[in-house]
Design an enzyme around this catalytic site. Structure first.
Site, PDB file in Angstrom:
ATOM      1  N   CYS A   1       9.082  42.753 -19.028  1.00  0.00           N
ATOM      2  CA  CYS A   1       9.850  43.700 -19.820  1.00  0.00           C
ATOM      3  C   CYS A   1       8.968  44.076 -20.993  1.00  0.00           C
ATOM      4  O   CYS A   1       8.445  43.204 -21.687  1.00  0.00           O
ATOM      5  CB  CYS A   1      11.140  43.039 -20.303  1.00  0.00           C
ATOM      6  SG  CYS A   1      11.860  43.869 -21.727  1.00  0.00           S
TER       7      CYS A   1
ATOM      8  N   ASP B   1       1.348  10.308   3.713  1.00  0.00           N
ATOM      9  CA  ASP B   1       2.155  11.246   4.481  1.00  0.00           C
ATOM     10  C   ASP B   1       1.248  12.121   5.336  1.00  0.00           C
ATOM     11  O   ASP B   1       0.924  13.247   4.974  1.00  0.00           O
ATOM     12  CB  ASP B   1       3.004  12.089   3.518  1.00  0.00           C
ATOM     13  CG  ASP B   1       4.249  12.609   4.201  1.00  0.00           C
ATOM     14  OD1 ASP B   1       4.448  12.295   5.389  1.00  0.00           O
ATOM     15  OD2 ASP B   1       5.019  13.320   3.545  1.00  0.00           O
TER      16      ASP B   1
ATOM     17  N   CYS C   1      13.877  42.979 -27.142  1.00  0.00           N
ATOM     18  CA  CYS C   1      14.692  42.558 -25.990  1.00  0.00           C
ATOM     19  C   CYS C   1      15.363  41.238 -26.356  1.00  0.00           C
ATOM     20  O   CYS C   1      14.689  40.267 -26.701  1.00  0.00           O
ATOM     21  CB  CYS C   1      13.805  42.382 -24.758  1.00  0.00           C
ATOM     22  SG  CYS C   1      14.660  41.558 -23.387  1.00  0.00           S
TER      23      CYS C   1
ATOM     24  N   LYS D   1       2.501   4.663   1.345  1.00  0.00           N
ATOM     25  CA  LYS D   1       2.749   5.202   2.680  1.00  0.00           C
ATOM     26  C   LYS D   1       2.243   6.645   2.670  1.00  0.00           C
ATOM     27  O   LYS D   1       2.881   7.536   2.097  1.00  0.00           O
ATOM     28  CB  LYS D   1       4.233   5.147   3.028  1.00  0.00           C
ATOM     29  CG  LYS D   1       4.515   5.585   4.458  1.00  0.00           C
ATOM     30  CD  LYS D   1       5.934   5.231   4.856  1.00  0.00           C
ATOM     31  CE  LYS D   1       6.189   5.473   6.335  1.00  0.00           C
ATOM     32  NZ  LYS D   1       6.006   6.858   6.754  1.00  0.00           N
TER      33      LYS D   1
ATOM     34  N   GLU E   1       0.845  -1.188   0.000  1.00  0.00           N
ATOM     35  CA  GLU E   1       0.000   0.000   0.000  1.00  0.00           C
ATOM     36  C   GLU E   1       0.883   1.241   0.000  1.00  0.00           C
ATOM     37  O   GLU E   1       2.049   1.160   0.388  1.00  0.00           O
ATOM     38  CB  GLU E   1      -0.908   0.049   1.231  1.00  0.00           C
ATOM     39  CG  GLU E   1      -0.555  -0.955   2.299  1.00  0.00           C
ATOM     40  CD  GLU E   1      -1.505  -0.983   3.464  1.00  0.00           C
ATOM     41  OE1 GLU E   1      -1.495  -0.021   4.239  1.00  0.00           O
ATOM     42  OE2 GLU E   1      -2.236  -1.978   3.580  1.00  0.00           O
TER      43      GLU E   1
ATOM     44  N   CYS F   1      14.402  46.105 -17.050  1.00  0.00           N
ATOM     45  CA  CYS F   1      14.700  44.761 -17.553  1.00  0.00           C
ATOM     46  C   CYS F   1      16.201  44.504 -17.418  1.00  0.00           C
ATOM     47  O   CYS F   1      17.013  45.282 -17.918  1.00  0.00           O
ATOM     48  CB  CYS F   1      14.287  44.646 -19.018  1.00  0.00           C
ATOM     49  SG  CYS F   1      14.878  43.110 -19.780  1.00  0.00           S
TER      50      CYS F   1
ATOM     51  N   CYS G   1      17.714  44.132 -21.273  1.00  0.00           N
ATOM     52  CA  CYS G   1      17.769  45.225 -22.255  1.00  0.00           C
ATOM     53  C   CYS G   1      17.594  46.598 -21.621  1.00  0.00           C
ATOM     54  O   CYS G   1      17.703  47.608 -22.301  1.00  0.00           O
ATOM     55  CB  CYS G   1      16.728  45.002 -23.355  1.00  0.00           C
ATOM     56  SG  CYS G   1      15.038  45.262 -22.798  1.00  0.00           S
TER      57      CYS G   1
ATOM     58  N   TYR H   1      -5.682   1.516   7.313  1.00  0.00           N
ATOM     59  CA  TYR H   1      -4.734   0.519   6.818  1.00  0.00           C
ATOM     60  C   TYR H   1      -4.485  -0.632   7.794  1.00  0.00           C
ATOM     61  O   TYR H   1      -3.667  -1.500   7.530  1.00  0.00           O
ATOM     62  CB  TYR H   1      -3.405   1.146   6.402  1.00  0.00           C
ATOM     63  CG  TYR H   1      -2.763   2.057   7.429  1.00  0.00           C
ATOM     64  CD1 TYR H   1      -2.353   1.574   8.667  1.00  0.00           C
ATOM     65  CD2 TYR H   1      -2.549   3.407   7.143  1.00  0.00           C
ATOM     66  CE1 TYR H   1      -1.766   2.405   9.593  1.00  0.00           C
ATOM     67  CE2 TYR H   1      -1.963   4.258   8.075  1.00  0.00           C
ATOM     68  CZ  TYR H   1      -1.581   3.746   9.298  1.00  0.00           C
ATOM     69  OH  TYR H   1      -0.998   4.573  10.222  1.00  0.00           O
TER      70      TYR H   1
ATOM     71  N   LYS I   1      10.970   3.679   0.804  1.00  0.00           N
ATOM     72  CA  LYS I   1      10.812   5.101   0.505  1.00  0.00           C
ATOM     73  C   LYS I   1      11.017   5.429  -0.970  1.00  0.00           C
ATOM     74  O   LYS I   1      11.554   4.639  -1.734  1.00  0.00           O
ATOM     75  CB  LYS I   1      11.840   5.895   1.309  1.00  0.00           C
ATOM     76  CG  LYS I   1      11.634   5.812   2.800  1.00  0.00           C
ATOM     77  CD  LYS I   1      10.676   6.842   3.271  1.00  0.00           C
ATOM     78  CE  LYS I   1      11.382   7.779   4.230  1.00  0.00           C
ATOM     79  NZ  LYS I   1      10.531   8.824   4.720  1.00  0.00           N
TER      80      LYS I   1
HETATM   81  S1  IVH Z   1       1.223   0.380   8.993  1.00  0.00           S
HETATM   82  C1  IVH Z   1       2.995  -1.892  12.284  1.00  0.00           C
HETATM   83  N1  IVH Z   1       0.543   1.385   6.676  1.00  0.00           N
HETATM   84  O1  IVH Z   1       3.797   5.348   8.730  1.00  0.00           O
HETATM   85  C2  IVH Z   1       2.648  -1.065  11.154  1.00  0.00           C
HETATM   86  N2  IVH Z   1       1.580   2.820   8.259  1.00  0.00           N
HETATM   87  O2  IVH Z   1       6.300   4.709  10.740  1.00  0.00           O
HETATM   88  C3  IVH Z   1       1.951   0.165  11.516  1.00  0.00           C
HETATM   89  N3  IVH Z   1       1.817   5.136   7.503  1.00  0.00           N
HETATM   90  O3  IVH Z   1       2.937   5.929  11.995  1.00  0.00           O
HETATM   91  C4  IVH Z   1       1.783   1.126  10.468  1.00  0.00           C
HETATM   92  N4  IVH Z   1       0.884   4.860   5.529  1.00  0.00           N
HETATM   93  O4  IVH Z   1       1.392   6.857  10.327  1.00  0.00           O
HETATM   94  C5  IVH Z   1       1.119   1.628   7.870  1.00  0.00           C
HETATM   95  N5  IVH Z   1      -0.139   2.175   4.583  1.00  0.00           N
HETATM   96  C6  IVH Z   1       0.401   2.391   5.784  1.00  0.00           C
HETATM   97  C7  IVH Z   1       0.875   3.671   6.144  1.00  0.00           C
HETATM   98  C8  IVH Z   1       1.468   3.842   7.400  1.00  0.00           C
HETATM   99  C9  IVH Z   1       1.445   5.722   6.355  1.00  0.00           C
HETATM  100  C10 IVH Z   1       2.497   5.809   8.614  1.00  0.00           C
HETATM  101  C11 IVH Z   1       1.848   5.610   9.935  1.00  0.00           C
HETATM  102  C12 IVH Z   1       2.921   5.153  10.862  1.00  0.00           C
HETATM  103  C13 IVH Z   1       4.164   5.373  10.064  1.00  0.00           C
HETATM  104  C14 IVH Z   1       5.109   4.241  10.307  1.00  0.00           C
END
Ligand code: IVH
Length: 734
Positions: free
Chosen positions: A486, A132, A492, A130, A128, A468, A471, A248, A371
């Protein structure tokens, strides 16, 4: 990074460095977690963190109980009631190797641990994005949302029920139509802010600040704004800030109704450190409260049935190769998603395997965050210069100490306009945050106040030149616009070069091998003043230029020759008419068929072209009423430029694919923002309406679609998902 008290010289003794790192991490963790106002990019914080962990690994005897490494997240802020998590909210191991090797190493490690062969199909993952934002735990009792808490330090979080209740996609009551809800359920997920909502919030904040409101600030990024909105004591403010949520995982799950009332007792078994999202509750084989699912995937399906938003692009992956593909697929979509993600998360799918793998300190062995390259980094401003664009627009540009961001090395970043420089107060010598997302031009996000050149006073505030810079002509400023231009037009040299460069670019006349350096020389040596001059060049003219061998001169002559034969659309685009991009040029060419018909068109006639509004119509109309432009076209013809012309579609044209059809968008699409979906539909001639009626041709529904979807079903209208919409656009376009 300049040498400052905040970034101690790394030649210090390891012991001193360790102490300095702890102080740094503590300070910046406070700024980040408690004040929601980070001052350094995440990448910088992560680098310090990694360095600390490495030093502590080398010198375990130095690990102090108060080291930042000994706790996750942050303490509870004043004003919020503490909430003890029944199942701890864990952290996740981060893989900073952004290459496929990051996923391969994870898979190999787990297989070794579980004694499985590299191809054993037993080991599957759920992958899935991650998200933010910030982790939230939602507590449902007897199907009702009773509490929401932040992660805090993992063991104790903050009670933010009042603000989380304002998030419209979080159900206040679980949906039990498909399956009954447990007596007690903790849903784990991420609260975040979509980029569009973030921009709108910052715009409102700027207006408030401009109107003199006290205590208001703009936010650095969507995550930060989301954290600030959740940790609001006044829920009205949270509500105004449009937050989103995806589930999640889960913590405690308890099916025994009586235990819910008791608050502890037998049913709390599931809470005894198990709770599949974080630990694997189902693995409690035989326990009466075990959830009726055996995998992460099944768990998410249950959450979805209960009405919780679960992101569509979650995918079950078999084997390492599929993890790599997923990482790449989501990476390619990253910039088109309506919200920020900073990586993907892989989780072992089967809960029994999760349990076998277990934990190291506060991280499960069965999960990994893989990441993507950071999109923000800090670096130093070496100079601020002003560029003059094709239309004369002046853009201040920061020259930067080279920095690797968004996957490339960046040495320049745009500062947009003078007002922006002033607002952000960027000065030469400052350390700034640079952001580069996708193919977008890198920009300076802001100045890092505490990391300026060590002790030395900052340079003077930056000033836009009064004329400018190329020119010397006077600058023009349109009312209500921060832009300055300009006014010298093609006299120019900067504008001349840019206009030429645009005209010969790949999508215009496409003269291969004619780059900006060559154009610069041709203009500076006076050999070329305007586009027709290019077609009058001979090999001798080129021979005298720097870095121009005979062979390249010949190639260039051939490329110029080849470009004489072009299309009407390319020619129109090459002319650089204001507001006429490639798409509009094509529409105009298709509609009118010939240059002559286009030239003679009135503004009303121009408005008949799909997607052409009053601004474009006026701009095109004006362009062809100016004698120098007519002269230019005449000269181009004389130089042998020619293009095919046709009848044009005019009024009797075949309609665009979705012409005359009205579509309704509802819910969250997996990759397209609402604006993007609308743009695609409109480009295909369709209209987007806010309400469903018998006249609606299709309803496009994403996750969390509400009453509009119900109405569509009542009326028996065709309902599409994003894939269906794309298929429709494609099928109709073929
Ligand atoms: S699972 C044991 N799934 O990432 C696993 N975390 O450092 C628990 N996060 O604090 C987290 N997307 O806020 C999981 N698809 C995802 C996520 C996710 C973002 C964040 C979450 C957690 C941090 C992990």
């Amino acid at each position: 990074m300049p040498d400052t008290p905040d970034s101690p010289d790394s030649s210090d003794s390891p012991r001193a460095r360790l102490q300095a790192l702890r102080a740094l991490l503590q300070r910046h963790a406070h700024l980040y977690h408690v004040l929601d106002a980070p001052e350094v990019p995440d990448a910088q914080y992560d680098a310090w963190w990694l360095e600390l962990l490495q030093l502590e690994a080398q010198h375990p005897e130095w690990v102090a109980p108060d080291s930042p490494s000994q706790r996750v997240g942050a303490p509870v802020r004043e004003g919020f009631a503490p909430v003890a998590h029944r199942v701890p909210m864990l952290s996740i191991r981060t893989e900073t190797d952004t290459q496929p090797s990051g996923a391969l190493a994870f898979d190999a490690r787990l297989r070794k641990e579980l004694g499985l062969s590299p191809t054993d199909p037993e080991l599957a993952y759920l992958a899935e994005p991650k998200f933010d934002g910030l982790a939230i735990s939602l507590r449902y009792e007897a199907g009702l949302l009773v509490q929401a808490a932040t992660r805090g330090d993992g063991a104790t979080g903050e009670d933010v029920t009042h603000s989380v209740r304002t998030i419209s996609t979080i159900p206040l009551r679980l949906d039990e139509r498909v399956r009954p809800a447990p007596a007690r359920l903790e849903v784990r997920g991420e609260v975040f802010m979509r980029r569009a909502d973030f921009e709108a919030l910052n715009e409102r904040q700027r207006q408030r600040i401009a109107a003199g409101a006290k205590g208001e600030k703009t936010f650095v990024n969507p995550r930060n704004a989301a954290a600030g909105a959740v940790r609001q004591l006044d829920p009205a403010i949270t509500a105004e800030r449009s937050l989103s949520f995806f589930a999640y995982g889960w913590g405690e799950i308890d099916w025994q109704a009586d235990a819910a009332a008791a608050g502890a007792g037998a049913g709390a078994g599931a809470g005894a450190g198990v709770g599949a999202g974080e630990v694997g509750a189902a693995a409690q084989a035989g326990a009466p409260s075990a959830p009726p699912f055996a995998s992460q995937h099944e768990g998410l399906l249950a959450l979805r049935d209960w009405g919780l938003p679960v992101f569509e692009l979650v995918q079950r992956c078999c084997g390492a190769q599929e993890l790599v593909q997923y990482h790449q697929r989501i990476g390619a979509l990253r910039d088109t998603l309506p919200f920020d993600i900073d990586g993907v998360v892989y989780k072992v799918d089967r809960l029994d395997l999760q349990q076998r793998l277990g934990y190291v300190t506060r991280e499960p062995r069965w999960a990994l965050a893989h990441k993507y390259p950071a999109q923000e980094q800090s670096t130093q401003v070496l100079a601020i210069e002003v560029q003059v664009g094709r239309t004369g627009k002046l853009t201040p540009v920061a020259r930067l100490a080279p920095v690797f961001v968004g996957g490339v090395t960046v040495t320049n970043a745009t500062l947009h306009n003078a007002e922006e420089v002033q607002r952000k107060d960027v000065r030469v010598g400052d350390t700034v945050i640079v952001r580069r997302a996708g193919d977008v031009i890198p920009e300076v996000v802001g100045v890092l106040p505490d990391l300026g050149a060590s002790g030395a006073a900052r340079g003077p505030a930056w000033q836009m030149p009064l004329a400018c810079p190329v020119c010397g002509s006077a600058l023009l400023r349109e009312p209500d616009s921060p832009e300055q231009r300009c006014g010298a037009g093609l006299s120019c040299p900067a504008q001349r070069k840019q206009a030429l460069w645009h005209a010969v670019s790949r999508r215009a006349l496409n003269i291969e091998g004619l780059g900006d350096k060559l154009i610069e020389q041709l203009v500076d040596t006076g050999k070329v003043c305007s586009l027709p001059d290019l077609y009058r060049l001979n090999a001798l003219d080129l021979a005298g230029l720097e870095r121009m061998a005979d062979k390249s001169a010949l190639n260039l002559m051939q490329a110029i020759e080849a470009s004489r034969r072009t299309t009407l659309a390319r020619l129109l685009y090459a002319l650089g008419i204001r507001h006429v991009g490639e798409r509009t040029a094509k529409d105009l060419a298709r509609h009118f068929g010939s240059l002559q018909r286009l030239q003679q068109a009135s503004e009303e006639e121009l408005l008949q072209v799909p997607d052409v509004g009053p601004v474009v119509a006026q701009s095109v109309h004006d362009f062809f009423r100016q004698p120098p432009h007519l002269e230019l076209l005449e000269q181009l013809r004389q130089c042998g430029l020619h293009w095919s012309e046709g009848e044009g579609e005019g009024e009797g044209a075949p309609a665009l694919p979705l012409a005359g059809q009205t579509l309704v968008l509802t819910g969250t699409l997996p990759t397209l923002s609402r604006e993007q979906a609308q743009a695609l539909i409109e480009a295909a001639g369709g209209k987007v309406s806010g309400s469903v009626s018998k006249k609606t041709a299709y309803v496009v529904a994403g996750s969390e679609a509400g009453s509009k979807l119900e109405r569509a079903r009542e009326l028996g209208l065709p309902v599409l998902d994003e894939a269906g919409l794309r298929a429709l656009l494609k099928a109709e376009a073929d």
